[in-house]
Write a protein that holds these residues in place. Structure first.
Motif, PDB file in Angstrom:
ATOM      1  N   LYS A   1      -5.376  -5.583 -17.419  1.00 50.64           N
ATOM      2  CA  LYS A   1      -4.689  -6.764 -17.932  1.00 50.64           C
ATOM      3  C   LYS A   1      -5.386  -8.062 -17.540  1.00 50.64           C
ATOM      4  O   LYS A   1      -5.508  -8.989 -18.371  1.00 50.64           O
ATOM      5  N   PHE A   2      -5.867  -8.126 -16.290  1.00 44.98           N
ATOM      6  CA  PHE A   2      -6.380  -9.394 -15.768  1.00 44.98           C
ATOM      7  C   PHE A   2      -7.885  -9.404 -15.505  1.00 44.98           C
ATOM      8  O   PHE A   2      -8.442 -10.458 -15.201  1.00 44.98           O
ATOM      9  N   GLY A   3      -8.544  -8.257 -15.588  1.00 50.46           N
ATOM     10  CA  GLY A   3      -9.967  -8.186 -15.290  1.00 50.46           C
ATOM     11  C   GLY A   3     -10.212  -7.422 -13.997  1.00 50.46           C
ATOM     12  O   GLY A   3      -9.342  -7.338 -13.124  1.00 50.46           O
ATOM     13  N   TYR A   4     -11.411  -6.863 -13.891  1.00 49.45           N
ATOM     14  CA  TYR A   4     -11.772  -6.094 -12.701  1.00 49.45           C
ATOM     15  C   TYR A   4     -12.349  -7.035 -11.644  1.00 49.45           C
ATOM     16  O   TYR A   4     -13.508  -7.434 -11.700  1.00 49.45           O
ATOM     17  N   PHE A   5     -11.496  -7.397 -10.698  1.00 41.53           N
ATOM     18  CA  PHE A   5     -11.908  -8.236  -9.574  1.00 41.53           C
ATOM     19  C   PHE A   5     -12.356  -7.302  -8.451  1.00 41.53           C
ATOM     20  O   PHE A   5     -11.561  -6.519  -7.934  1.00 41.53           O
ATOM     21  N   LYS A   6     -13.612  -7.396  -8.098  1.00 43.14           N
ATOM     22  CA  LYS A   6     -14.156  -6.556  -7.040  1.00 43.14           C
ATOM     23  C   LYS A   6     -14.616  -7.452  -5.890  1.00 43.14           C
ATOM     24  O   LYS A   6     -15.377  -8.408  -6.100  1.00 43.14           O
ATOM     25  N   GLU A   7     -14.149  -7.137  -4.695  1.00 43.30           N
ATOM     26  CA  GLU A   7     -14.472  -7.946  -3.526  1.00 43.30           C
ATOM     27  C   GLU A   7     -14.968  -7.082  -2.373  1.00 43.30           C
ATOM     28  O   GLU A   7     -14.630  -5.902  -2.289  1.00 43.30           O
TER      29      GLU A   7
ATOM     30  N   SER B   1       6.057  -3.112   4.202  1.00 43.75           N
ATOM     31  CA  SER B   1       6.260  -1.675   3.993  1.00 43.75           C
ATOM     32  C   SER B   1       7.491  -1.424   3.133  1.00 43.75           C
ATOM     33  O   SER B   1       7.483  -0.552   2.259  1.00 43.75           O
ATOM     34  N   MET B   2       8.539  -2.188   3.386  1.00 46.07           N
ATOM     35  CA  MET B   2       9.761  -2.034   2.594  1.00 46.07           C
ATOM     36  C   MET B   2       9.515  -2.413   1.135  1.00 46.07           C
ATOM     37  O   MET B   2       9.903  -1.687   0.205  1.00 46.07           O
ATOM     38  N   LEU B   3       8.861  -3.550   0.907  1.00 45.66           N
ATOM     39  CA  LEU B   3       8.609  -4.006  -0.460  1.00 45.66           C
ATOM     40  C   LEU B   3       7.668  -3.063  -1.193  1.00 45.66           C
ATOM     41  O   LEU B   3       7.822  -2.812  -2.394  1.00 45.66           O
ATOM     42  N   LEU B   4       6.696  -2.507  -0.459  1.00 47.09           N
ATOM     43  CA  LEU B   4       5.769  -1.568  -1.092  1.00 47.09           C
ATOM     44  C   LEU B   4       6.493  -0.286  -1.489  1.00 47.09           C
ATOM     45  O   LEU B   4       6.247   0.271  -2.570  1.00 47.09           O
ATOM     46  N   ALA B   5       7.383   0.196  -0.620  1.00 47.36           N
ATOM     47  CA  ALA B   5       8.158   1.405  -0.939  1.00 47.36           C
ATOM     48  C   ALA B   5       9.028   1.161  -2.170  1.00 47.36           C
ATOM     49  O   ALA B   5       9.163   2.036  -3.036  1.00 47.36           O
ATOM     50  N   GLU B   6       9.612  -0.035  -2.254  1.00 49.17           N
ATOM     51  CA  GLU B   6      10.418  -0.358  -3.425  1.00 49.17           C
ATOM     52  C   GLU B   6       9.549  -0.401  -4.682  1.00 49.17           C
ATOM     53  O   GLU B   6       9.938   0.124  -5.735  1.00 49.17           O
ATOM     54  N   ALA B   7       8.372  -1.017  -4.580  1.00 47.92           N
ATOM     55  CA  ALA B   7       7.462  -1.066  -5.730  1.00 47.92           C
ATOM     56  C   ALA B   7       7.062   0.344  -6.155  1.00 47.92           C
ATOM     57  O   ALA B   7       6.974   0.643  -7.360  1.00 47.92           O
ATOM     58  N   ALA B   8       6.831   1.226  -5.169  1.00 48.45           N
ATOM     59  CA  ALA B   8       6.471   2.610  -5.487  1.00 48.45           C
ATOM     60  C   ALA B   8       7.597   3.296  -6.256  1.00 48.45           C
ATOM     61  O   ALA B   8       7.352   4.057  -7.201  1.00 48.45           O
ATOM     62  N   CYS B   9       8.846   3.032  -5.848  1.00 47.71           N
ATOM     63  CA  CYS B   9       9.997   3.596  -6.577  1.00 47.71           C
ATOM     64  C   CYS B   9      10.069   3.035  -7.996  1.00 47.71           C
ATOM     65  O   CYS B   9      10.354   3.768  -8.960  1.00 47.71           O
ATOM     66  N   HIS B  10       9.802   1.753  -8.138  1.00 45.57           N
ATOM     67  CA  HIS B  10       9.827   1.097  -9.453  1.00 45.57           C
ATOM     68  C   HIS B  10       8.831   1.757 -10.405  1.00 45.57           C
ATOM     69  O   HIS B  10       9.177   2.079 -11.556  1.00 45.57           O
ATOM     70  N   TYR B  11       7.619   1.953  -9.910  1.00 48.07           N
ATOM     71  CA  TYR B  11       6.602   2.546 -10.783  1.00 48.07           C
ATOM     72  C   TYR B  11       6.831   4.040 -10.995  1.00 48.07           C
ATOM     73  O   TYR B  11       6.523   4.580 -12.061  1.00 48.07           O
ATOM     74  N   ASP B  12       7.406   4.700 -10.003  1.00 46.32           N
ATOM     75  CA  ASP B  12       7.727   6.120 -10.165  1.00 46.32           C
ATOM     76  C   ASP B  12       8.732   6.313 -11.297  1.00 46.32           C
ATOM     77  O   ASP B  12       8.662   7.298 -12.046  1.00 46.32           O
ATOM     78  N   ALA B  13       9.661   5.362 -11.430  1.00 47.72           N
ATOM     79  CA  ALA B  13      10.642   5.439 -12.516  1.00 47.72           C
ATOM     80  C   ALA B  13       9.964   5.344 -13.881  1.00 47.72           C
ATOM     81  O   ALA B  13      10.519   5.795 -14.891  1.00 47.72           O
ATOM     82  N   LYS B  14       8.768   4.788 -13.908  1.00 46.17           N
ATOM     83  CA  LYS B  14       8.003   4.673 -15.153  1.00 46.17           C
ATOM     84  C   LYS B  14       6.973   5.797 -15.290  1.00 46.17           C
ATOM     85  O   LYS B  14       6.145   5.764 -16.206  1.00 46.17           O
ATOM     86  N   GLY B  15       7.030   6.755 -14.357  1.00 47.14           N
ATOM     87  CA  GLY B  15       6.056   7.837 -14.384  1.00 47.14           C
ATOM     88  C   GLY B  15       4.684   7.424 -13.898  1.00 47.14           C
ATOM     89  O   GLY B  15       3.671   8.033 -14.254  1.00 47.14           O
ATOM     90  N   MET B  16       4.635   6.392 -13.037  1.00 48.99           N
ATOM     91  CA  MET B  16       3.377   5.845 -12.539  1.00 48.99           C
ATOM     92  C   MET B  16       3.350   5.860 -11.014  1.00 48.99           C
ATOM     93  O   MET B  16       4.392   5.820 -10.361  1.00 48.99           O
ATOM     94  N   THR B  17       2.137   5.919 -10.470  1.00 48.53           N
ATOM     95  CA  THR B  17       1.933   5.731  -9.035  1.00 48.53           C
ATOM     96  C   THR B  17       1.463   4.300  -8.805  1.00 48.53           C
ATOM     97  O   THR B  17       1.176   3.559  -9.755  1.00 48.53           O
ATOM     98  N   LEU B  18       1.355   3.914  -7.545  1.00 54.61           N
ATOM     99  CA  LEU B  18       0.811   2.592  -7.240  1.00 54.61           C
ATOM    100  C   LEU B  18      -0.649   2.486  -7.664  1.00 54.61           C
ATOM    101  O   LEU B  18      -1.129   1.405  -8.019  1.00 54.61           O
ATOM    102  N   TYR B  19      -1.360   3.605  -7.646  1.00 52.89           N
ATOM    103  CA  TYR B  19      -2.740   3.606  -8.144  1.00 52.89           C
ATOM    104  C   TYR B  19      -2.751   3.271  -9.635  1.00 52.89           C
ATOM    105  O   TYR B  19      -3.572   2.466 -10.097  1.00 52.89           O
ATOM    106  N   ASP B  20      -1.830   3.864 -10.375  1.00 56.06           N
ATOM    107  CA  ASP B  20      -1.723   3.563 -11.807  1.00 56.06           C
ATOM    108  C   ASP B  20      -1.396   2.089 -12.018  1.00 56.06           C
ATOM    109  O   ASP B  20      -1.945   1.437 -12.923  1.00 56.06           O
ATOM    110  N   ALA B  21      -0.522   1.559 -11.187  1.00 56.71           N
ATOM    111  CA  ALA B  21      -0.126   0.156 -11.310  1.00 56.71           C
ATOM    112  C   ALA B  21      -1.320  -0.762 -11.092  1.00 56.71           C
ATOM    113  O   ALA B  21      -1.495  -1.763 -11.808  1.00 56.71           O
ATOM    114  N   LEU B  22      -2.146  -0.420 -10.114  1.00 53.17           N
ATOM    115  CA  LEU B  22      -3.347  -1.222  -9.842  1.00 53.17           C
ATOM    116  C   LEU B  22      -4.301  -1.197 -11.028  1.00 53.17           C
ATOM    117  O   LEU B  22      -4.852  -2.238 -11.425  1.00 53.17           O
ATOM    118  N   GLN B  23      -4.489  -0.021 -11.630  1.00 48.46           N
ATOM    119  CA  GLN B  23      -5.385   0.078 -12.788  1.00 48.46           C
ATOM    120  C   GLN B  23      -4.853  -0.741 -13.958  1.00 48.46           C
ATOM    121  O   GLN B  23      -5.633  -1.343 -14.717  1.00 48.46           O
TER     122      GLN B  23
END
Length: 573
Positions: A447-453, A420-442
Motif C-alpha cells: 500500500k505504501f511502498g517497500y521501506f527498507k532500513e 505487548s498488549m496492543l500487539l496481541a490485540e492487533a494480532a487478534c484483529h488480523y486473525d479475524a480477517k484470516g491474516m497474521t501480523l506478517y500478512d499485515a506488514l506485507q
C-alpha cells in the motif's frame, strides 16, 4: 585531576577495605587504569551508564553515591524535597544495591523517597512519578546492554527522562560533590523509621495495570479470537515477566507460553551476549518452543521492559524478526485505522527523525499530524507535555526505531508491557480477517511502498575510541559527501547548526529542532543519517531506501549499507 591522581585518591581512601585488591589489579594494567579513571561517567539526559567495576568511569557504589548526592542538592534547590523521588530497579547485577544506596543518600540529605521493594520496569517507574506527584525518579538499569553494564537513569516530575537543561543543572551539582568516597549515608532502616523512605505497595501496580488495560481498542475482537492465538513470550530474565503476563492474562490472552529458561531474574543473562530483543539470537529458545506448540507469534521484552521485540511466522514457515520500524508501523496503522471514525482533526503521532519515513506516509494517509523529534524517548514524552500545556493536540501513539512504543499519556517513556498488549490485540484483529501480523506488514508495503532500513553501529571503546567517533562526524561536517556510491546527495541537514542545505541551489533553511550532533543526507528514494550514540561509545548510521518493488529496495539497501559501512571504517581508522 588526571587519571593517575584520581586512582591515587581512590587507593588512599579505600586502603584496607574490600576494594583494595580490585584496585591493585586495575593498577597492574596501564590501559585499564587509564580507562577506569580518565573521566567520570558522563551524566547526560539519559543519566549515566557504564561497566560494573571500580573507577570514576565505571558503575559502582561510589559513582552512584556521587550522582545521588548531586541529584539531592538539585532537588533541595527547588524546595520540593517533600514531593519525593520514586526509585525502581531491574534484574541487573547490583541494581538492588545501587537503588538502595541512592535511597539512603537522598533520605540522608532530607529528600523523601518512594522505593520499590522488588524489581519493577521503567514504564512502571514513569507512571509512579506521575501517580504520586514526585519531583523526580530514578531507575537502576542498563536497558539492553551486555551483562557487564549497569546504569542510573533520572526522570523529571513529568515522568519523562530529564530535560536537557535540567540534566545540565544536575551535572553541575554532581561535579561539586567531593566526599563520595568517605561519605556514609544513614541506613535504610533508619530512613524508613524516620519516614524519609516509604515502600511502594502493590496498590500502585494495580492502578498501572488498569490504566494500561484501558487502552484496549476492540475488546470484542480479543474475546472472539484470543483462543486462536498462541504466543510465546520471553522476559529475557527481566522485569517484564510480571506486568506483561498479568496484562495479557487480564485482557483474555490465554494461550501464552513463557520461555522457562529465561523467565526468572538473572543479571548474568545466561546464554545471551546481550538481552537485546532486536537481536535474533535471543529468540533461539523461543523459536524451539513456538515450533513445539504451533505458535505463530513471539514477544520479547528487555530487562527493564521498555523495549519490545517481535517475531512472526512467515509464509515459508520460519520466523521473521521484525525491526523496530516494522513493529511501530504495524501498531500505528492498527491504532489509526481503528480510531479514525472518532478523529476530530486534532490528533497527532510522534516518532524520532531516525525512525522510518513509512510512518510519515501512514500518518498522512489517515490525515493525522506526525511530529518528528530528536532521538531519545524523552522528546516524544515532551510532545505530550506540550500538548497538555497548550490544550491542543490529542496524542495517539509514539515510537522509535530502537524498539520503543507508547500509547496513552499516563506513562512518559516507552512501555513494552503496553506495547505487548496492543500487539496481541492487533494480532487478534488480523486473525479475524484470516491474516497474521506478517500478512499485515506485507499489506502495508504493498500500500505504501517497500521501506527498507538498516542501522549500522561501529563501537570504539575507550578514550581514543570516543575521540575517533567525534572526529569522524566532524570530518563529515567539514567535507559533506556528494554521494554515497550511486546515490547522489540532494540535501544535507546539520542538526548541530540547525541548517538544511539544498545541494542543487545552495538554499539554506532551518531544521527547527534542538541542536544535536547529527548529520542527515537526503537522496532520491532514501537517506543516510549519522550520529554518535548518546549512551554508548558507538558511531551509528541509519540507512534507508524506499521503492515500489521489494527486490529493488533490498538490493539498493545492501549496496548503500556497504558503502556507508566502508566510509565509517575509513573515517575512524
Amino acid at each position: 585531576m588526571d587519571y593517575k591522581q584520581a586512582y591515587a585518591e581512590w587507593s588512599a581512601a579505600l586502603a584496607g577495605t574490600e576494594y583494595e585488591a580490585e584496585l591493585e589489579r586495575i593498577a597492574a594494567d596501564p590501559a585499564l587504569l587509564q580507562d577506569s579513571f580518565y573521566q567520570f561517567l558522563e551524566f547526560g539526559t539519559a543519566g549515566m551508564r557504564g561497566t560494573l567495576a571500580l573507577g570514576t568511569n565505571r558503575m559502582n557504589v561510589f559513582t552512584v553515591r556521587r550522582a545521588s548526592e548531586g541529584l539531592a542538592a538539585y532537588i533541595l534547590s527547588t524546595g520540593k524535597q517533600d514531593d519525593g523521588v520514586a526509585i525502581a530497579y531491574d534484574s541487573r547485577i547490583n541494581s538492588d544495591v545501587f537503588a538502595r544506596e541512592a535511597a539512603r543518600v537522598l533520605a540522608d540529605k532530607g529528600v523523601k523517597v518512594y522505593l520499590y521493594q522488588m524489581l519493577h520496569s521503567v514504564p512502571q517507574l514513569s507512571f509512579t512519578i506521575l501517580h504520586l506527584h514526585c519531583i523526580a525518579g530514578i531507575v537502576i538499569t542498563a536497558s539492553h546492554n551486555p551483562p557487564e553494564y549497569n546504569g542510573y537513569k533520572v526522570y523529571g516530575a513529568d515522568g519523562g527522562q530529564l530535560a536537557t537543561e535540567d540534566a545540565a543543572t544536575v551535572t553541575n551539582y554532581i561535579n561539586e560533590v567531593t566526599d563520595y568516597l568517605s561519605y556514609t549515608p544513614m541506613s535504610l532502616d533508619d530512613a524508613v523509621e524516620k519516614g524519609l523512605v516509604t515502600y511502594i505497595g502493590e496498590d500502585v501496580d494495580e492502578v498501572y495495570y488498569q490504566k494500561v488495560e484501558s487502552l484496549q481498542i476492540d475488546r470484542e475482537v480479543i474475546a472472539r479470537q484470543a483462543d486462536h492465538l498462541k504466543i510465546v513470550y520471553t522476559p529475557l530474565f527481566g522485569t517484564g515477566n510480571v506486568p506483561v503476563r498479568r496484562i495479557l492474562s487480564d485482557i483474555g490472552i490465554r494461550n501464552l507460553s513463557v520461555v522457562k529458561e529465561q523467565e526468572l531474574p538473572n543479571g548474568n543473562f545466561p546464554g545471551l551476549k546481550a538481552p537485546n530483543p532486536e537481536n535474533r539470537d535471543v529468540f533461539t529458545l523461543a523459536f524451539q518452543q513456538a515450533d513445539e506448540i504451533g505458535a505463530n507469534l513471539i514477544i520479547a521484552t528487555d530487562p527493564d521492559c521498555d523495549r519490545m521485540g517481535v517475531c512472526v511466522r512467515s509464509k515459508d514457515g520460519g520466523f521473521e524478526v521484525l525491526t523496530g520500524n516494522q513493529i511501530g508501523c504495524i501498531l500505528m496503522d492498527y491504532i489509526l485505522s481503528a480510531k479514525q471514525s472518532s478523529f476530530s482533526g486534532d490528533e497527532f503521532v510522534v516518532k524520532s527523525v531516525v525512525s522510518t519515513a513509512m510512518a510519515d506516509t501512514i500518518a498522512a494517509h489517515y490525515g493525522v499530524e506526525l511530529r518528528n523529534v530528536l532521538t531519545g524517548f524523552k522528546f516524544i514524552a515532551e510532545q505530550i507535555k506540550l500538548s497538555e500545556a497548550s490544550g491542543k493536540g490529542r496524542f495517539l501513539f509514539g515510537f522509535e526505531e530502537s524498539y520503543g512504543y507508547l500509547s496513552g499519556t499516563f506513562v512518559r517513556d516507552k512501555d513494552a508491557a503496553m506495547a505487548s498488549m496492543l500487539l496481541a490485540e492487533a494480532a487478534c484483529h488480523y486473525d479475524a480477517k484470516g491474516m497474521t501480523l506478517y500478512d499485515a506488514l506485507q499489506e502495508l508495503y504493498k500500500k505504501f511502498g517497500y521501506f527498507k532500513e538498516q542501522v549500522l553501529s561501529l563501537t570504539l571503546a575507550g578514550m581514543e575510541g570516543i575521540a575517533k567517533i567525534k572526529g569522524a562526524v566532524e570530518a563529515l561536517r567539514q567535507n559533506p559527501p556528494a554521494a554515497f556510491g550511486e546515490f547522489a546527495v540532494t540535501a544535507v541537514s546539520d542538526f548541530m547548526k540547525n541548517t538544511k542545505t539544498q545541494v542543487a541551489t545552495g538554499a539554506v533553511s532551518p531544521i527547527g529542532l534542538p541542536a544535536t550532533n547529527m548529520l542527515y543526507y537526503d537522496f532520491d528514494g532514501g537517506r543516510v543519517i549519522l550520529r554518535p550514540s548518546g549512551t554508548e561509545p558507538k558511531l551509528k548510521a541509519y540507512v534507508s531506501i524506499v521503492s515500489p518493488d521489494e527486490a529493488d529496495a533490498q538490493a539498493k539497501l545492501s549496496r548503500l549499507a556497504a558503502t556507508v559501512k566502508s566510509l565509517m571504517a575509513e573515517l575512524t581508522k
